[in-house]
Design an enzyme around this catalytic site. Structure first.
Site, PDB file in Angstrom:
ATOM      1  N   ARG A  44       0.477  -4.051   1.277  1.00  0.00           N
ATOM      2  CA  ARG A  44       1.107  -5.178   1.963  1.00  0.00           C
ATOM      3  C   ARG A  44       1.836  -4.627   3.181  1.00  0.00           C
ATOM      4  O   ARG A  44       2.154  -3.426   3.231  1.00  0.00           O
ATOM      5  CB  ARG A  44       2.120  -5.858   1.054  1.00  0.00           C
ATOM      6  N   HIS A 134      -2.024  -9.295   6.217  1.00  0.00           N
ATOM      7  CA  HIS A 134      -2.493  -9.593   4.858  1.00  0.00           C
ATOM      8  C   HIS A 134      -4.013  -9.710   4.800  1.00  0.00           C
ATOM      9  O   HIS A 134      -4.613  -9.510   3.742  1.00  0.00           O
ATOM     10  CB  HIS A 134      -1.800 -10.844   4.302  1.00  0.00           C
ATOM     11  N   ARG A 137      -5.385  -6.529   3.602  1.00  0.00           N
ATOM     12  CA  ARG A 137      -5.285  -6.414   2.140  1.00  0.00           C
ATOM     13  C   ARG A 137      -6.405  -7.210   1.464  1.00  0.00           C
ATOM     14  O   ARG A 137      -7.044  -6.723   0.527  1.00  0.00           O
ATOM     15  CB  ARG A 137      -3.906  -6.903   1.692  1.00  0.00           C
ATOM     16  N   TYR A 169     -10.938 -13.071  -5.329  1.00  0.00           N
ATOM     17  CA  TYR A 169     -11.876 -12.164  -4.669  1.00  0.00           C
ATOM     18  C   TYR A 169     -13.284 -12.254  -5.256  1.00  0.00           C
ATOM     19  O   TYR A 169     -14.245 -11.932  -4.573  1.00  0.00           O
ATOM     20  CB  TYR A 169     -11.338 -10.728  -4.687  1.00  0.00           C
TER      21      TYR A 169
END
Length: 186
Positions: A44, A134, A137, A169
């Site tokens: 992060r 982000h 990430r 994901y």
């Protein structure tokens, strides 16, 4: 309520993004290193800017993320290329700071600087997506899932307490599979 599937960078977009900082300059080397560790370690923004030099295992690639979100510690590993990029920055950074990423005066970087820098490089690279910290990430998580097909490993790497947060994901990869299958032998 359904979660919005996050935007991620393609392999080509990642490559182009990482070519934007000019490593001949110390700030370019630093910016390349911080984007690289975020893409290759799934950090992060706050975790990246708070990293200490001692948090990196320079011989084994182990990165200790201390007091990440939810005040949890976790460990990720970096590949040799990412470590080499970090080492180049380490060799040039001000030694007055114990933070890995700092200004040339040795002061801590801010999350706002990181956001602005990544957005600027994304724009300069011609990436039409809204590139932000982000997203790096999300890209890491998606690529790790694509490569391993192990959602528990992705959960652990991201430091998610709940598997539900990580399941988003799998939907990105499922959408890609659907598109590929629909176009198969078309």
């Amino acid at each position: 309520m359904a979660q919005k599937i996050p935007d991620v960078l393609s392999e080509k977009e990642q490559e182009i993004l990482l070519k934007q900082p000019n490593p001949r300059y110390p700030t370019g080397q630093r910016n390349l290193a911080i984007m690289r560790i975020m893409l290759d370690g799934g950090l992060r923004a706050g975790e990246a800017i708070n990293l200490r030099v001692d948090d990196i295992g320079w011989s084994d690639g182990q990165v200790k993320i201390v007091q990440g979100k939810g005040k949890k510690d976790r460990i990720v590993w970096l590949n040799d290329d990412a470590l080499a990029t970090l080492q180049l920055w380490l060799d040039r950074r001000p030694t007055e700071s114990d933070r890995l990423f700092c200004t040339l005066e040795g002061k801590p970087l801010t999350a706002r600087y990181l956001r602005t820098m990544i957005k600027r490089y994304g724009s300069k690279a011609g990436i039409v997506k809204d590139v932000h910290p982000h997203m790096l990430r999300h890209t890491y998580a998606t690529d790790l899932y694509r490569q391993t097909k192990n959602i528990r490993m992705v959960q652990k790497a991201l430091g998610h307490a709940s598997l539900a947060a990580t399941m988003i994901y799998t939907h990105i990869v499922d959408d890609e599979m659907e598109a590929a299958m629909k176009g198969f032998r078309d």
